[in-house]
Write a protein that holds these residues in place. Structure first.
Motif, PDB file in Angstrom:
ATOM      1  N   GLU A   1       0.929  -1.149   0.144  1.00  0.00           N
ATOM      2  CA  GLU A   1      -0.102  -0.080  -0.036  1.00  0.00           C
ATOM      3  C   GLU A   1       0.974   1.311   0.200  1.00  0.00           C
ATOM      4  OE1 GLU A   1      -3.404   0.675  -0.120  1.00  0.00           O
ATOM      5  OE2 GLU A   1      -3.627  -1.622  -0.785  1.00  0.00           O
TER       6      GLU A   1
ATOM      7  N   SER B   1       2.486   1.991  -3.317  1.00  0.00           N
ATOM      8  CA  SER B   1       1.376   2.242  -4.471  1.00  0.00           C
ATOM      9  C   SER B   1       0.644   3.724  -4.088  1.00  0.00           C
ATOM     10  CB  SER B   1       0.791   1.153  -4.831  1.00  0.00           C
ATOM     11  OG  SER B   1      -0.176   0.966  -3.655  1.00  0.00           O
TER      12      SER B   1
ATOM     13  N   VAL C   1       0.688   6.998  -6.577  1.00  0.00           N
ATOM     14  CA  VAL C   1       0.372   6.802  -8.014  1.00  0.00           C
ATOM     15  C   VAL C   1      -0.422   8.220  -8.384  1.00  0.00           C
ATOM     16  CG1 VAL C   1       0.538   4.475  -8.096  1.00  0.00           C
ATOM     17  CG2 VAL C   1      -1.944   5.590  -7.588  1.00  0.00           C
TER      18      VAL C   1
ATOM     19  N   ARG D   1      -4.560   1.007 -11.155  1.00  0.00           N
ATOM     20  CA  ARG D   1      -3.191   1.711 -11.397  1.00  0.00           C
ATOM     21  C   ARG D   1      -2.288   1.231 -10.224  1.00  0.00           C
ATOM     22  NH1 ARG D   1      -4.122   7.827 -12.985  1.00  0.00           N
ATOM     23  NH2 ARG D   1      -4.767   6.617 -14.782  1.00  0.00           N
ATOM     24  N   ARG D   2      -2.769   1.178  -8.941  1.00  0.00           N
ATOM     25  CA  ARG D   2      -2.042   0.729  -7.849  1.00  0.00           C
ATOM     26  C   ARG D   2      -1.432  -0.566  -7.679  1.00  0.00           C
ATOM     27  NH1 ARG D   2      -6.044   3.791  -3.334  1.00  0.00           N
ATOM     28  NH2 ARG D   2      -5.134   5.608  -3.356  1.00  0.00           N
ATOM     29  N   GLU D   3      -2.141  -1.540  -8.385  1.00  0.00           N
ATOM     30  CA  GLU D   3      -1.821  -2.866  -8.671  1.00  0.00           C
ATOM     31  C   GLU D   3      -0.620  -3.009  -9.676  1.00  0.00           C
ATOM     32  OE1 GLU D   3      -5.524  -4.721  -9.361  1.00  0.00           O
ATOM     33  OE2 GLU D   3      -6.084  -5.148  -7.441  1.00  0.00           O
ATOM     34  N   ASN D   4      -0.943  -2.268 -10.532  1.00  0.00           N
ATOM     35  CA  ASN D   4       0.176  -2.457 -11.513  1.00  0.00           C
ATOM     36  C   ASN D   4       1.493  -1.918 -10.851  1.00  0.00           C
ATOM     37  OD1 ASN D   4      -1.386  -3.410 -13.369  1.00  0.00           O
ATOM     38  ND2 ASN D   4      -2.004  -1.473 -14.382  1.00  0.00           N
ATOM     39  N   LYS D   5       1.387  -0.577 -10.104  1.00  0.00           N
ATOM     40  CA  LYS D   5       2.376  -0.022  -9.497  1.00  0.00           C
ATOM     41  C   LYS D   5       3.413  -1.256  -8.632  1.00  0.00           C
ATOM     42  CE  LYS D   5       5.160   3.363  -7.718  1.00  0.00           C
ATOM     43  NZ  LYS D   5       6.210   4.053  -8.791  1.00  0.00           N
ATOM     44  N   GLN D   6       2.325  -1.992  -7.879  1.00  0.00           N
ATOM     45  CA  GLN D   6       2.799  -2.855  -7.101  1.00  0.00           C
ATOM     46  C   GLN D   6       3.477  -3.882  -7.525  1.00  0.00           C
ATOM     47  OE1 GLN D   6      -0.801  -4.073  -4.672  1.00  0.00           O
ATOM     48  NE2 GLN D   6      -0.780  -2.067  -3.443  1.00  0.00           N
TER      49      GLN D   6
ATOM     50  N   TRP E   1       6.877  -2.935  -8.864  1.00  0.00           N
ATOM     51  CA  TRP E   1       7.926  -2.897  -7.810  1.00  0.00           C
ATOM     52  C   TRP E   1       8.613  -4.239  -7.551  1.00  0.00           C
ATOM     53  CZ3 TRP E   1       7.413  -4.030  -2.408  1.00  0.00           C
ATOM     54  CH2 TRP E   1       8.685  -3.450  -1.702  1.00  0.00           C
TER      55      TRP E   1
END
Length: 288
Positions: free
Chosen positions: A119, A122, A125, A273-278, A281
């Motif tokens: 969390e 991300s 974002v 968007r957050r899941e893609n960022k995670q 990473w």
């Protein structure tokens, strides 16, 4: 408050009863002892990979800034315990799967720490703009179309030649009698359904609810979507028996306006968007 410990020893390389139980259910909807040898191998592979990912996440510099409070741990443990009828059943089930209450607490705490790190990673974002939500709406326009629906009631008399009152001729005579009454007093449909219908919907006055095209037997569907509001069908037959339909109202096909779904679109786009960022990473962690 308990702070994250950085050492790799926080996650051992040993098999995890907790993760095995979790993934046996997630992958195969069963318990570890019910897995086939092939399924057990699949679960073991997934568990080993997850533990390696968790190890790298919890040993990352970002994890050093994460804390998980005791209240959050207790809440998660309470949600798990609430699935059981008693504390004794809960403790016995843990033991059956090779877990103690302390081991479960440590596993839950680790889960919460991993989630907190992801969390945090991300959290920054870019927000989803109004223009982006409008573009999504236009690109997925068919998704926001609603089919025509009809609010329907029905009365069912089943056909069973082994039963005198439900032999074909007798069943047809019964429903014709009901139909004749309803043509004179259509407002008595719910009452007649309650008295005579052999469908569980009789308790709700025969209410089938808002029905889109294609959900009913073909003979009923064809008749239903030719009916006007407050009209009653003729006697119809399906594999279940004889029916009478009533159309209470018609909800025309239409489009859900952007204003009604903008917030949901924004939330889903932000989640993606957050899941893609995670994922990106985590991929960098695994590449090191």
């Amino acid at each position: 408050m308990s702070e994250l410990a950085a050492p790799a020893a926080a996650i051992s390389a040993a098999a995890s009863p907790y993760l095995t139980l979790k993934h046996a259910n997630a992958l195969f909807s069963t318990t570890p002892e019910a897995l086939t040898p092939e399924q057990r191998q699949q679960v073991s592979t997934v568990v080993a990979r997850q533990r390696e990912i968790e190890r790298r996440i919890l040993n990352s510099p970002q994890a050093a800034h994460v804390v998980v409070n005791d209240e959050a741990i207790a809440r998660s443990l309470g949600e798990i315990a609430a699935r059981f009828t008693s504390e004794a059943e809960f403790v016995l089930d843990l033991a059956r799967h090779g877990l103690s209450e302390q081991a479960l607490r440590e596993d839950v705490e680790r889960d919460l720490r991993v989630e907190a790190v992801l969390e945090m990673v991300s959290a920054r974002v870019a927000p989803v703009s109004n223009l982006e939500t409008e573009l999504f709406y236009q690109l997925h326009y068919p998704r926001f179309q609603t089919p025509e629906r009809r609010s329907l009631r029905h009365i069912l008399i089943t056909i069973n030649d082994d039963t005198k009152d439900n032999a074909r001729a007798a069943a047809h005579a019964r429903i014709e009698q009901i139909h004749a009454l309803l043509l004179k007093s259509p407002d008595r449909f719910a009452e007649q359904a309650l008295r005579h219908s052999e469908c569980p919907t009789a308790m709700q006055g025969g209410l089938l609810g808002q029905v889109p095209r294609g959900e009913l037997f073909p003979s009923l569907d064809e008749a239903a979507f030719q009916m006007r509001p407050a009209s009653i069908s003729g006697v119809l037959e399906s594999p279940m028996g004889f029916h009478i339909l009533r159309c209470d109202n018609v909800q025309p096909a239409g489009t859900v306006p952007l204003t009604a779904v903008r917030d949901k679109i924004r939330a889903q786009m932000l989640k993606t968007r957050r899941e893609n960022k995670q994922r990106a990473w985590v991929k960098t962690l695994l590449a090191r």
